[in-house]
Design a protein around this motif. Structure first.
Motif, mmCIF file in Angstrom:
data_model
loop_
_atom_site.group_PDB
_atom_site.id
_atom_site.type_symbol
_atom_site.label_atom_id
_atom_site.label_comp_id
_atom_site.label_asym_id
_atom_site.label_seq_id
_atom_site.Cartn_x
_atom_site.Cartn_y
_atom_site.Cartn_z
ATOM 1 N N ILE A 6 -7.883 -5.718 3.111
ATOM 2 C CA ILE A 6 -7.654 -6.228 4.494
ATOM 3 C C ILE A 6 -7.114 -5.136 5.079
ATOM 4 N N ILE A 7 -7.590 -4.537 6.388
ATOM 5 C CA ILE A 7 -7.096 -3.559 7.296
ATOM 6 C C ILE A 7 -6.504 -4.450 8.569
ATOM 7 N N GLY A 8 -5.471 -4.042 8.741
ATOM 8 C CA GLY A 8 -4.510 -4.614 9.704
ATOM 9 C C GLY A 8 -3.886 -6.039 9.417
ATOM 10 N N LYS A 64 -13.600 1.799 -2.385
ATOM 11 C CA LYS A 64 -14.514 1.252 -3.466
ATOM 12 C C LYS A 64 -14.364 -0.447 -3.610
ATOM 13 N N VAL A 65 -13.285 -0.933 -2.839
ATOM 14 C CA VAL A 65 -13.469 -2.330 -2.874
ATOM 15 C C VAL A 65 -14.662 -2.880 -2.735
ATOM 16 N N ASP A 66 -14.908 -4.195 -3.150
ATOM 17 C CA ASP A 66 -15.963 -5.033 -3.157
ATOM 18 C C ASP A 66 -16.501 -5.452 -1.722
ATOM 19 N N VAL A 67 -15.234 -5.762 -0.876
ATOM 20 C CA VAL A 67 -15.313 -6.274 0.374
ATOM 21 C C VAL A 67 -14.073 -5.858 1.340
ATOM 22 N N VAL A 68 -14.046 -5.405 2.342
ATOM 23 C CA VAL A 68 -12.996 -5.146 3.349
ATOM 24 C C VAL A 68 -13.130 -5.826 4.572
ATOM 25 N N PHE A 69 -12.127 -6.348 4.880
ATOM 26 C CA PHE A 69 -11.922 -7.362 6.507
ATOM 27 C C PHE A 69 -11.419 -6.285 7.291
ATOM 28 N N LEU A 70 -11.958 -6.168 8.560
ATOM 29 C CA LEU A 70 -11.177 -5.321 9.510
ATOM 30 C C LEU A 70 -10.637 -6.223 10.469
ATOM 31 N N CYS A 71 -9.294 -6.204 10.598
ATOM 32 C CA CYS A 71 -8.722 -7.389 11.406
ATOM 33 C C CYS A 71 -7.817 -6.241 12.585
ATOM 34 N N LEU A 72 -8.474 -5.445 13.112
ATOM 35 C CA LEU A 72 -7.944 -4.565 14.237
ATOM 36 C C LEU A 72 -8.282 -5.087 15.445
ATOM 37 N N GLY A 73 -7.606 -4.283 16.423
ATOM 38 C CA GLY A 73 -7.899 -4.660 17.700
ATOM 39 C C GLY A 73 -9.050 -4.491 18.300
ATOM 40 N N HIS A 74 -9.560 -4.758 19.273
ATOM 41 C CA HIS A 74 -10.983 -4.551 19.782
ATOM 42 C C HIS A 74 -11.243 -3.129 20.177
ATOM 43 N N GLY A 75 -12.134 -2.292 19.855
ATOM 44 C CA GLY A 75 -12.363 -0.966 19.844
ATOM 45 C C GLY A 75 -11.697 -0.189 18.733
ATOM 46 N N ASN A 76 -10.947 -0.696 17.787
ATOM 47 C CA ASN A 76 -10.359 -0.039 16.831
ATOM 48 C C ASN A 76 -11.166 0.210 15.643
ATOM 49 N N SER A 77 -12.304 -0.901 15.270
ATOM 50 C CA SER A 77 -12.862 -1.062 14.098
ATOM 51 C C SER A 77 -13.805 0.584 13.902
ATOM 52 N N THR A 78 -14.411 0.759 15.135
ATOM 53 C CA THR A 78 -15.323 1.889 15.278
ATOM 54 C C THR A 78 -14.555 3.057 14.771
ATOM 55 N N LEU A 95 -13.814 -8.306 12.348
ATOM 56 C CA LEU A 95 -13.287 -9.471 13.252
ATOM 57 C C LEU A 95 -13.152 -8.991 14.390
ATOM 58 N N SER A 96 -13.372 -7.806 14.716
ATOM 59 C CA SER A 96 -13.355 -7.410 16.289
ATOM 60 C C SER A 96 -14.430 -7.621 17.010
ATOM 61 N N ASN A 97 -14.628 -7.093 18.333
ATOM 62 C CA ASN A 97 -15.919 -7.436 19.052
ATOM 63 C C ASN A 97 -16.685 -5.994 19.019
ATOM 64 N N ASP A 98 -16.508 -5.201 18.053
ATOM 65 C CA ASP A 98 -17.058 -3.805 18.167
ATOM 66 C C ASP A 98 -18.411 -3.964 17.770
#
Length: 324
Positions: A6-8, A64-78, A95-98
């Motif tokens: 989980i990121i963020g 190398k995890v199987d799945v990662v969830f990006l829970c960052l502010g909009h524009g930060n996932s990129t 989970l952002s709008n990127d």
């Protein structure tokens, strides 16, 4: 076991993901990344997890995890994905709008599928990268998709949707602190809310000439949930509409058609969307209710994960509402 990162993880959506994955029978939380709380116990940000999770926030990422969830502010996932190259086997759920709009869905050799299971289930099952829908977008699309598929969104649609304060994120602002929000209500971004882009793309994918949307978002003086009302002209009977919606959602794991008028508490703390239909003269009123942090964010993200990995759709998501 599916190893998840989980990121963020210190915000609202990150916290909800931790709670779901902690009790998900097929997943193991590998790391929770946070730049602001690295080295601290996760329970310092989410005290309801005291005694349930002995894990510290990390400032490093297992690529190398199987799945990662990006829970960052909009524009930060990129920006994060540019700096961190995950393995080719890692599934990414943002989970952002990127990456939600078609123009943004291709990034660095990756193609992000729009993750609304009621619309794109078969594509999600084959995907590696998911753009999780917005919370308002989820509630409104689920209210209107059956009409679009039938080619019946020919007229303008008026939408009013009220959201809880958690929709604004964990960072305090003038309109989210208690003294302002309590016993108060206000609209914001009238007719221009950013979720309109993804809503229109989904509706147009089913009906090219669907009517214009007039959307009035509203801030409510409660913490979580979205209660949306949408109305437009409809020539059929109420029974016609009910059959249309029942058929569209007959295989949906989390979208239910209710006979009685809705209230918000029946969906808060669940991954459910409840819909109700009402006919007045030539107008059809569709009410849609969801929890903005679950069906509108983290719960839907785990639903997408279940589909990607070939698990039962509702695995780990049979959550009960606190009605009283």
């Amino acid at each position: 076991m599916i190893k998840a990162g989980i990121i963020g993880g210190s915000g609202y959506t990150g916290g909800e993901l931790i709670r779901i994955l902690l009790n998900h029978p097929a997943t193991e939380i590998d790391f929770v990344y946070s730049t602001t709380r690295a080295g601290q116990q996760v329970a310092t940000a989410h005290p309801d997890l005291i005694g349930l999770l002995d894990l510290k926030f990390s400032n490093t990422v297992n690529l190398k995890v199987d799945v990662v969830f990006l829970c960052l502010g909009h524009g930060n996932s990129t920006a994060f994905l540019k700096e961190h190259q995950f393995s080719s086997g890692t599934k990414i759920i943002d989970l952002s709008n990127d990456f939600r709009l078609k123009a943004d869905a291709h990034f660095d050799g990756k193609h992000f599928v729009y993750g609304l299971p009621e619309l794109n289930k078969s594509q999600i099952e084959e995907a590696k990268y998911i753009a999780n829908p917005g919370c308002f977008a989820t509630a409104i699309q689920l209210a209107l998709l059956p009409l679009a598929e039938a080619g019946l969104l020919e007229n303008e649609v008026h939408i009013n949707a009220i959201t809880g304060s958690t929709g604004a994120g964990v960072s305090p602002s003038e309109t989210s602190h208690f003294s302002w929000r309590n016993n108060n209500i206000s609209w914001y971004k009238p007719f221009t809310h950013q979720h309109l882009g993804e809503i229109n793309e989904s509706l147009h994918s089913l009906q090219d000439n669907s009517g214009k949307l007039f959307f009035m978002p509203t801030r409510g003086n409660f913490t979580r949930g979205i209660f949306a009302t949408c109305y437009s002209k409809f020539n059929g009977s109420l029974e016609d509409a009910k059959k249309l919606y029942a058929n569209f959602y007959k295989n949906a794991a989390f979208t239910q058609l209710a006979e009685a008028p809705l209230h918000l508490k029946q969906v808060v703390n669940t991954n459910q969307c409840h819909l109700h239909l009402h006919k007045h003269e030539d107008m059809l009123l569709i009410t849609s209710a969801i929890d903005n942090l679950l069906k509108g964010a983290s719960g839907q993200a785990v639903h997408n994960m279940n589909l990607i990995f070939g698990l039962e759709e509702d695995l780990g998501l049979n959550l009960k509402a606190g009605v009283f």
